[in-house]
Design a protein around this motif. Structure first.
Motif, PDB file in Angstrom:
ATOM      1  N   CYS A   1      -8.763 -32.625 -54.761  1.00 47.49           N
ATOM      2  CA  CYS A   1      -9.484 -33.146 -53.599  1.00 47.49           C
ATOM      3  C   CYS A   1     -10.447 -34.245 -54.038  1.00 47.49           C
ATOM      4  CB  CYS A   1     -10.269 -32.039 -52.897  1.00 47.49           C
ATOM      5  SG  CYS A   1      -9.244 -30.841 -52.018  1.00 47.49           S
ATOM      6  N   TRP A   2     -10.579 -35.273 -53.198  1.00 43.15           N
ATOM      7  CA  TRP A   2     -11.486 -36.384 -53.444  1.00 43.15           C
ATOM      8  C   TRP A   2     -12.289 -36.667 -52.180  1.00 43.15           C
ATOM      9  CZ3 TRP A   2      -6.746 -35.833 -55.443  1.00 43.15           C
ATOM     10  CH2 TRP A   2      -6.571 -36.043 -56.827  1.00 43.15           C
ATOM     11  N   HIS A   3     -13.522 -37.092 -52.384  1.00 44.36           N
ATOM     12  CA  HIS A   3     -14.377 -37.516 -51.278  1.00 44.36           C
ATOM     13  C   HIS A   3     -14.851 -38.933 -51.551  1.00 44.36           C
ATOM     14  CE1 HIS A   3     -18.499 -37.736 -49.298  1.00 44.36           C
ATOM     15  NE2 HIS A   3     -17.639 -37.694 -48.299  1.00 44.36           N
ATOM     16  N   ALA A   4     -14.784 -39.791 -50.538  1.00 40.09           N
ATOM     17  CA  ALA A   4     -15.291 -41.157 -50.653  1.00 40.09           C
ATOM     18  C   ALA A   4     -16.343 -41.381 -49.574  1.00 40.09           C
ATOM     19  CB  ALA A   4     -14.167 -42.176 -50.517  1.00 40.09           C
ATOM     20  N   ARG A   5     -17.495 -41.856 -49.983  1.00 41.87           N
ATOM     21  CA  ARG A   5     -18.566 -42.142 -49.033  1.00 41.87           C
ATOM     22  C   ARG A   5     -18.308 -43.474 -48.339  1.00 41.87           C
ATOM     23  NH1 ARG A   5     -22.480 -38.506 -49.647  1.00 41.87           N
ATOM     24  NH2 ARG A   5     -22.620 -37.380 -51.630  1.00 41.87           N
ATOM     25  N   ALA A   6     -18.767 -43.567 -47.088  1.00 39.22           N
ATOM     26  CA  ALA A   6     -18.637 -44.819 -46.352  1.00 39.22           C
ATOM     27  C   ALA A   6     -19.595 -45.857 -46.914  1.00 39.22           C
ATOM     28  CB  ALA A   6     -18.930 -44.581 -44.875  1.00 39.22           C
ATOM     29  N   LEU A   7     -19.169 -47.115 -46.880  1.00 42.25           N
ATOM     30  CA  LEU A   7     -20.025 -48.194 -47.341  1.00 42.25           C
ATOM     31  C   LEU A   7     -21.048 -48.561 -46.269  1.00 42.25           C
ATOM     32  CD1 LEU A   7     -17.409 -50.626 -48.928  1.00 42.25           C
ATOM     33  CD2 LEU A   7     -18.955 -49.073 -50.128  1.00 42.25           C
ATOM     34  N   PRO A   8     -22.291 -48.872 -46.659  1.00 40.80           N
ATOM     35  CA  PRO A   8     -23.244 -49.409 -45.677  1.00 40.80           C
ATOM     36  C   PRO A   8     -22.816 -50.822 -45.298  1.00 40.80           C
ATOM     37  CG  PRO A   8     -24.188 -49.475 -47.878  1.00 40.80           C
ATOM     38  CD  PRO A   8     -22.876 -48.751 -48.004  1.00 40.80           C
ATOM     39  N   LEU A   9     -22.747 -51.091 -44.005  1.00 39.51           N
ATOM     40  CA  LEU A   9     -22.316 -52.403 -43.547  1.00 39.51           C
ATOM     41  C   LEU A   9     -23.473 -53.100 -42.827  1.00 39.51           C
ATOM     42  CD1 LEU A   9     -18.787 -51.470 -42.195  1.00 39.51           C
ATOM     43  CD2 LEU A   9     -19.324 -52.614 -44.337  1.00 39.51           C
ATOM     44  N   PRO A  10     -23.577 -54.416 -42.986  1.00 45.11           N
ATOM     45  CA  PRO A  10     -24.707 -55.117 -42.379  1.00 45.11           C
ATOM     46  C   PRO A  10     -24.693 -55.098 -40.860  1.00 45.11           C
ATOM     47  CG  PRO A  10     -23.113 -56.671 -43.310  1.00 45.11           C
ATOM     48  CD  PRO A  10     -22.717 -55.304 -43.777  1.00 45.11           C
ATOM     49  N   GLN A  11     -23.493 -55.077 -40.245  1.00 45.65           N
ATOM     50  CA  GLN A  11     -23.419 -55.107 -38.786  1.00 45.65           C
ATOM     51  C   GLN A  11     -22.134 -54.440 -38.318  1.00 45.65           C
ATOM     52  OE1 GLN A  11     -23.569 -58.987 -37.005  1.00 45.65           O
ATOM     53  NE2 GLN A  11     -23.913 -58.213 -34.950  1.00 45.65           N
ATOM     54  N   LEU A  12     -22.274 -53.582 -37.314  1.00 47.36           N
ATOM     55  CA  LEU A  12     -21.112 -52.946 -36.697  1.00 47.36           C
ATOM     56  C   LEU A  12     -20.656 -53.793 -35.525  1.00 47.36           C
ATOM     57  CD1 LEU A  12     -19.227 -50.463 -36.140  1.00 47.36           C
ATOM     58  CD2 LEU A  12     -21.040 -49.613 -34.656  1.00 47.36           C
ATOM     59  N   HIS A  13     -19.440 -54.298 -35.588  1.00 48.74           N
ATOM     60  CA  HIS A  13     -18.889 -55.037 -34.451  1.00 48.74           C
ATOM     61  C   HIS A  13     -18.206 -54.082 -33.482  1.00 48.74           C
ATOM     62  CE1 HIS A  13     -19.673 -59.212 -35.644  1.00 48.74           C
ATOM     63  NE2 HIS A  13     -19.573 -58.749 -36.884  1.00 48.74           N
ATOM     64  N   SER A  14     -17.461 -53.122 -33.988  1.00 49.04           N
ATOM     65  CA  SER A  14     -16.848 -52.099 -33.135  1.00 49.04           C
ATOM     66  C   SER A  14     -16.291 -50.996 -34.019  1.00 49.04           C
ATOM     67  CB  SER A  14     -15.719 -52.691 -32.280  1.00 49.04           C
ATOM     68  OG  SER A  14     -15.040 -51.662 -31.581  1.00 49.04           O
ATOM     69  N   SER A  15     -16.590 -49.744 -33.668  1.00 51.62           N
ATOM     70  CA  SER A  15     -16.034 -48.613 -34.417  1.00 51.62           C
ATOM     71  C   SER A  15     -14.665 -48.214 -33.894  1.00 51.62           C
ATOM     72  CB  SER A  15     -16.987 -47.414 -34.328  1.00 51.62           C
ATOM     73  OG  SER A  15     -17.141 -46.999 -32.977  1.00 51.62           O
ATOM     74  N   VAL A  16     -14.232 -48.859 -32.798  1.00 45.68           N
ATOM     75  CA  VAL A  16     -12.932 -48.541 -32.211  1.00 45.68           C
ATOM     76  C   VAL A  16     -11.824 -48.853 -33.216  1.00 45.68           C
ATOM     77  CG1 VAL A  16     -11.313 -49.057 -30.350  1.00 45.68           C
ATOM     78  CG2 VAL A  16     -13.773 -48.990 -29.891  1.00 45.68           C
ATOM     79  N   GLY A  17     -10.993 -47.860 -33.513  1.00 47.45           N
ATOM     80  CA  GLY A  17      -9.861 -48.079 -34.402  1.00 47.45           C
ATOM     81  C   GLY A  17     -10.164 -47.924 -35.877  1.00 47.45           C
ATOM     82  N   ALA A  18     -11.400 -47.515 -36.234  1.00 52.21           N
ATOM     83  CA  ALA A  18     -11.712 -47.355 -37.657  1.00 52.21           C
ATOM     84  C   ALA A  18     -10.867 -46.242 -38.273  1.00 52.21           C
ATOM     85  CB  ALA A  18     -13.202 -47.071 -37.841  1.00 52.21           C
ATOM     86  N   GLY A  19     -10.684 -45.126 -37.540  1.00 55.29           N
ATOM     87  CA  GLY A  19      -9.832 -44.052 -38.039  1.00 55.29           C
ATOM     88  C   GLY A  19      -8.383 -44.478 -38.170  1.00 55.29           C
TER      89      GLY A  19
END
Length: 319
Positions: A242-260
């Motif tokens: 099993c592996w876990h990867a943390r999300a990167l901090p991003l300067p600006q969110l344009h849309s979270s739609v479709g990230a999955g």
């Protein structure tokens, strides 16, 4: 070279993304901009795969009365259009992006209905595409009137033909697919934490709880379990660990739609290129998801940007 991937979307949507400085419930809101994109989970996966250069066939059910946006997307990106047209309009989903809170509110409208003739035609098309080891991405919800065992049916048929089925769904449709005999189960599933909790009927508050649940599903016969965790990243479990990867901090969110969906596309892009290092598979999936957060619509930034994001992601082995 990547092998051809087939995506299947039975309930596609036109995604209308409305950006607001701040969303105020019960008040008049003035939008800063609006975008309309052909979408639906499998369509989003196909679009991201095509951006990365993976050959892709997009199949499913599409309302013939407003198919133009989908046809344009497929033509622009070189995606083979294998959708079966049905009467009526494909649904519209409204996405309200609140810039002040960096969050998105979804309003999903009813979709098309499907008949047995359309499903039979779609089944014949999929049978023609099925090859030993080819990846089929079955993604999203099911339209009204369609039996909730539909994903289970396609899993059974495609695995019998030697395909590797990647399933990204939820609720009763997911439950029925995961109740199949071991030989007919999807090869990879990608629930989010809430969907996994719903399936199991219990909360998974800690990362170790999620990993244990993923291993439980593996023991039932699912080769790979990936759980998306939003701001906490994603977890991948295979027979190798099993592996876990943390999300990167991003300067600006344009849309979270479709990230999955982009996460799924990245995983499949790595796998279709015969990547066998699971940390690298997860790394590319997370890079696709991070890249998508910087875009409106089902698109990736350029390949150099994705590679830079991937280089910054450090999956951690849990066992």
């Amino acid at each position: 070279m990547s092998a051809t991937v087939v995506t299947l979307t039975l309930n596609p949507a036109l995604d209308q993304t409305v950006s607001l400085p701040a969303l105020h419930c019960g008040a008049v809101n003035i939008a800063s901009d609006v975008h309309v994109n052909a979408g639906g989970k499998g369509v989003n996966v196909a679009s991201c795969l095509a951006d990365w250069g993976v050959p892709v066939v997009a199949a499913g059910l599409l309302g013939r009365d407003n198919a133009a946006a989908f046809e344009q997307l497929f033509a622009d990106k070189g995606i083979r259009d294998a959708f079966v047209r049905v009467p009526g309009n494909t649904r519209t989903n409204i996405k309200l992006v609140d810039r002040s809170r960096q969050c998105t509110t979804d309003i999903n409208l009813p979709g098309i209905s499907a008949d047995e003739a359309a499903l039979e035609k779609l089944q014949l098309l999929l049978d023609e595409q099925a090859e030993n080891g080819r990846y089929f991405v079955l993604a999203g919800s099911l339209p009204a009137g369609l039996d909730q065992g539909c994903w289970a049916h396609f899993c059974r048929q495609l695995t019998a033909l030697g395909a590797r089925v990647v399933l990204d769904s939820s609720g009763n449709a997911l439950q029925q697919a995961l109740a199949l005999p071991a030989a007919a189960l999807p090869w990879l599933i990608k629930p989010n934490r809430e969907e996994l909790e719903q399936y199991l009927g219990r909360k998974l508050p800690q990362r170790d709880d999620i990993a244990a649940a993923a291993r439980q599903l593996q023991a039932q016969g699912i080769a790979v379990v990936v759980v998306s965790l939003g701001a906490d990243g994603a977890l991948l479990c295979s027979a190798d660990g099993c592996w876990h990867a943390r999300a990167l901090p991003l300067p600006q969110l344009h849309s979270s739609v479709g990230a999955g969906d982009a996460l799924v596309a990245g995983l499949v892009a790595a796998l279709s290129a015969h990547e066998q290092d699971w940390a690298e598979v997860l790394r590319l999936g997370m890079a696709f998801a991070a890249g998508k957060l910087e875009q409106i619509g089902p698109h990736l930034p350029d390949a150099a940007n994705i590679r830079a994001l991937a280089a910054a992601i450090q999956p951690q082995r849990l066992d």
